[in-house]
Design a protein around this motif. Structure first.
Motif, PDB file in Angstrom:
ATOM      1  N   UNK A 121       2.818 -19.883 -29.782  1.00 44.72           N
ATOM      2  CA  UNK A 121       3.627 -19.239 -28.746  1.00 44.72           C
ATOM      3  C   UNK A 121       3.412 -17.736 -28.683  1.00 44.72           C
ATOM      4  N   UNK A 122       2.523 -17.204 -29.501  1.00 42.89           N
ATOM      5  CA  UNK A 122       2.415 -15.755 -29.673  1.00 42.89           C
ATOM      6  C   UNK A 122       1.501 -15.077 -28.656  1.00 42.89           C
ATOM      7  N   UNK A 123       0.363 -15.689 -28.348  1.00 39.88           N
ATOM      8  CA  UNK A 123      -0.721 -14.942 -27.708  1.00 39.88           C
ATOM      9  C   UNK A 123      -0.418 -14.548 -26.269  1.00 39.88           C
ATOM     10  N   UNK A 124      -0.230 -15.505 -25.385  1.00 39.39           N
ATOM     11  CA  UNK A 124      -0.139 -15.195 -23.956  1.00 39.39           C
ATOM     12  C   UNK A 124       1.116 -14.391 -23.636  1.00 39.39           C
ATOM     13  N   UNK A 125       2.278 -14.876 -24.051  1.00 38.34           N
ATOM     14  CA  UNK A 125       3.536 -14.238 -23.653  1.00 38.34           C
ATOM     15  C   UNK A 125       3.702 -12.861 -24.280  1.00 38.34           C
ATOM     16  N   UNK A 126       3.472 -12.756 -25.578  1.00 41.90           N
ATOM     17  CA  UNK A 126       3.723 -11.484 -26.252  1.00 41.90           C
ATOM     18  C   UNK A 126       2.671 -10.435 -25.908  1.00 41.90           C
ATOM     19  N   UNK A 127       1.414 -10.826 -25.798  1.00 45.25           N
ATOM     20  CA  UNK A 127       0.404  -9.842 -25.404  1.00 45.25           C
ATOM     21  C   UNK A 127       0.637  -9.380 -23.968  1.00 45.25           C
ATOM     22  N   UNK A 128       1.008 -10.302 -23.080  1.00 45.65           N
ATOM     23  CA  UNK A 128       1.302  -9.923 -21.698  1.00 45.65           C
ATOM     24  C   UNK A 128       2.467  -8.944 -21.648  1.00 45.65           C
ATOM     25  N   UNK A 129       3.551  -9.271 -22.346  1.00 44.92           N
ATOM     26  CA  UNK A 129       4.723  -8.396 -22.337  1.00 44.92           C
ATOM     27  C   UNK A 129       4.407  -7.040 -22.966  1.00 44.92           C
ATOM     28  N   UNK A 130       3.623  -7.038 -24.040  1.00 45.54           N
ATOM     29  CA  UNK A 130       3.286  -5.773 -24.703  1.00 45.54           C
ATOM     30  C   UNK A 130       2.499  -4.858 -23.778  1.00 45.54           C
ATOM     31  N   UNK A 131       1.455  -5.381 -23.142  1.00 48.81           N
ATOM     32  CA  UNK A 131       0.662  -4.538 -22.243  1.00 48.81           C
ATOM     33  C   UNK A 131       1.471  -4.106 -21.029  1.00 48.81           C
ATOM     34  N   UNK A 132       2.329  -4.985 -20.529  1.00 47.72           N
ATOM     35  CA  UNK A 132       3.144  -4.623 -19.370  1.00 47.72           C
ATOM     36  C   UNK A 132       4.079  -3.461 -19.697  1.00 47.72           C
ATOM     37  N   UNK A 133       4.724  -3.541 -20.846  1.00 49.47           N
ATOM     38  CA  UNK A 133       5.701  -2.509 -21.212  1.00 49.47           C
ATOM     39  C   UNK A 133       5.047  -1.206 -21.657  1.00 49.47           C
ATOM     40  N   UNK A 134       4.040  -1.303 -22.516  1.00 49.07           N
ATOM     41  CA  UNK A 134       3.590  -0.102 -23.215  1.00 49.07           C
ATOM     42  C   UNK A 134       2.278   0.479 -22.694  1.00 49.07           C
ATOM     43  N   UNK A 294      10.504 -12.976 -32.955  1.00 48.52           N
ATOM     44  CA  UNK A 294      10.395 -14.339 -33.464  1.00 48.52           C
ATOM     45  C   UNK A 294      10.061 -15.227 -32.274  1.00 48.52           C
ATOM     46  N   UNK A 295       8.806 -15.693 -32.161  1.00 49.09           N
ATOM     47  CA  UNK A 295       8.445 -16.518 -31.001  1.00 49.09           C
ATOM     48  C   UNK A 295       9.372 -17.733 -30.886  1.00 49.09           C
ATOM     49  N   UNK A 296      10.078 -17.864 -29.748  1.00 47.57           N
ATOM     50  CA  UNK A 296      11.067 -18.927 -29.600  1.00 47.57           C
ATOM     51  C   UNK A 296      10.436 -20.215 -29.075  1.00 47.57           C
ATOM     52  N   UNK A 297      10.367 -21.230 -29.901  1.00 54.02           N
ATOM     53  CA  UNK A 297       9.839 -22.522 -29.473  1.00 54.02           C
ATOM     54  C   UNK A 297      11.009 -23.372 -28.997  1.00 54.02           C
ATOM     55  N   UNK A 298      11.059 -23.595 -27.680  1.00 49.74           N
ATOM     56  CA  UNK A 298      12.165 -24.362 -27.125  1.00 49.74           C
ATOM     57  C   UNK A 298      11.996 -25.853 -27.301  1.00 49.74           C
ATOM     58  N   UNK A 299      10.791 -26.370 -27.015  1.00 47.60           N
ATOM     59  CA  UNK A 299      10.529 -27.800 -27.135  1.00 47.60           C
ATOM     60  C   UNK A 299       9.150 -28.023 -27.724  1.00 47.60           C
ATOM     61  N   UNK A 300       9.049 -29.047 -28.559  1.00 45.51           N
ATOM     62  CA  UNK A 300       7.762 -29.487 -29.080  1.00 45.51           C
ATOM     63  C   UNK A 300       7.439 -30.864 -28.501  1.00 45.51           C
ATOM     64  N   UNK A 301       6.183 -31.043 -28.108  1.00 47.31           N
ATOM     65  CA  UNK A 301       5.720 -32.303 -27.545  1.00 47.31           C
ATOM     66  C   UNK A 301       4.582 -32.845 -28.404  1.00 47.31           C
ATOM     67  N   UNK A 302       4.538 -34.159 -28.572  1.00 49.08           N
ATOM     68  CA  UNK A 302       3.394 -34.790 -29.220  1.00 49.08           C
ATOM     69  C   UNK A 302       2.162 -34.656 -28.333  1.00 49.08           C
ATOM     70  N   UNK A 303       0.994 -34.736 -28.959  1.00 47.16           N
ATOM     71  CA  UNK A 303      -0.262 -34.604 -28.214  1.00 47.16           C
ATOM     72  C   UNK A 303      -0.345 -35.624 -27.076  1.00 47.16           C
ATOM     73  N   UNK A 304       0.109 -36.836 -27.319  1.00 48.24           N
ATOM     74  CA  UNK A 304       0.036 -37.874 -26.287  1.00 48.24           C
ATOM     75  C   UNK A 304       0.940 -37.569 -25.099  1.00 48.24           C
TER      76      UNK A 304
END
Length: 332
Positions: A121-134, A294-304
């Motif tokens: 959950x770290x890469x897309x959301x947090x990097x996007x928010x970091x570059x947008x803000x700072x 703390x990356x918030x994981x709302x739901x986990x899904x099985x691969x299938x």
């Protein structure tokens, strides 16, 4: 290996098929990763529909970010073999597969106490928010920021980063559950757009001054209304159009308010500003280590059940980040 494949774009879940496919082969600058978990983004939904700005060659596997173990590397990346990493994938080899390719220069070494699902959950959301803000908005302590869609993965990341930087956080979210989720992240004021007018609420909250920064991933009328609450010398950062409508702007409003509208596309920074991207990754890791994010994981899904994860994202019923667990457990 098993992978979810899109051979023809269209509506979910019909556009995705679980197939047996060859394991990808690394080339220069790439890592082959055994995928532990894959983060789900609204962009994945758009990719499957053929509505995203980028259109990968068909067939492709969705999944723009992963956590996994490096099992092979192109020249120069050998030191990362056996390392647990998080990073963006290289389409058409996306993360909804047992193995995928990631660019060696763009990965995080996952902190030991970060779980696989948190790392996914770290890469897309947090990097996007970091570059947008700072980078784009150049946020400073004491300024105020309005974050739209605050209960989603990007919104939550932005709330956490804004609070860590000493910003006053105003947030919009739809419904009591999503409003509560934003409050739990520490937002200073949350507006439930399903029954409140955020323009009027924020005008009152700021005594008519408006907010210094807006992060808008929604577009449409939300963008137009954001222009009404931006302060003089304010900055609106455009992050996407989840509403499905790309807005037009009456530029006289920019003149009257001395404000700026800024675009932000995180892939460009990763590919073209290696120093800034490295600083972003280092700062995110440091913030996690001290408990500020703390990356918030709302739901986990099985691969299938990967198509179900994308359908939940498309329905806007998710809170925090949805993650597909591909192999092993959700823990470290």
């Amino acid at each position: 290996m098993r992978s979810w494949s899109v051979s023809e774009v269209g509506e979910l879940p019909q556009s995705m098929q679980l197939i047996a496919s060859p394991t990808p082969v690394v080339s220069d600058g790439q890592l082959l990763v055994k995928v532990h978990a894959c983060g789900v983004n609204f962009a994945d939904v758009l990719l499957c529909r053929g509505d995203y700005q980028r259109r990968p060659v068909l067939p492709f596997t969705p999944g723009l970010e992963v956590c996994g173990q490096v099992v092979d590397a192109g020249p120069g990346g050998e030191s990362l073999i056996d390392v647990r990493i998080a990073g963006p994938t290289t389409l058409p080899s996306g993360g909804l597969a047992e193995f995928c390719l990631v660019p060696a220069s763009q990965v995080h070494r996952v902190p030991e106490r970060m779980t696989n699902t948190q790392a996914a959950a770290l890469t897309v959301s947090y990097e996007t928010a970091w570059f947008a803000l700072f980078d784009r908005a150049k946020a400073q302590p004491g300024e105020s920021v309005l974050i739209h869609a605050g209960a989603g993965a990007l919104g939550t990341a932005a709330i956490q980063l804004a609070r860590a930087a000493g910003l006053k956080t105003f947030v919009t979210a739809g419904g009591p559950d999503k409003k509560r989720a934003c409050q739990e992240q520490g937002a200073d004021l949350v507006v439930d757009y399903s029954n409140e007018d955020f323009v009027e609420v924020l005008k009152q909250a700021t005594q008519g001054r408006g907010v210094d920064i807006v992060l808008d991933s929604v577009g449409g009328q939300v963008f137009n209304d954001s222009v009404r609450v931006i302060a003089n010398r304010g900055r609106i950062v455009v992050l996407g159009f989840s509403s499905g409508t790309i807005p037009s702007l009456a530029v006289n409003r920019l003149l009257l308010k001395n404000c700026s509208v800024l675009g932000m596309q995180v892939d460009w920074f990763r590919a073209n500003d290696a120093a800034a991207a490295r600083r972003c990754r280092e700062e995110l890791s440091a913030l996690f280590e001290r408990g500020a994010i703390v990356p918030p994981v709302g739901r986990e899904f099985d691969f299938a059940a990967a198509p179900e994860a994308l359908l939940a994202m498309a329905s806007r019923s998710t809170i925090g980040k949805s993650v597909v667990v591909v192999s092993g457990s959700s823990g470290s």
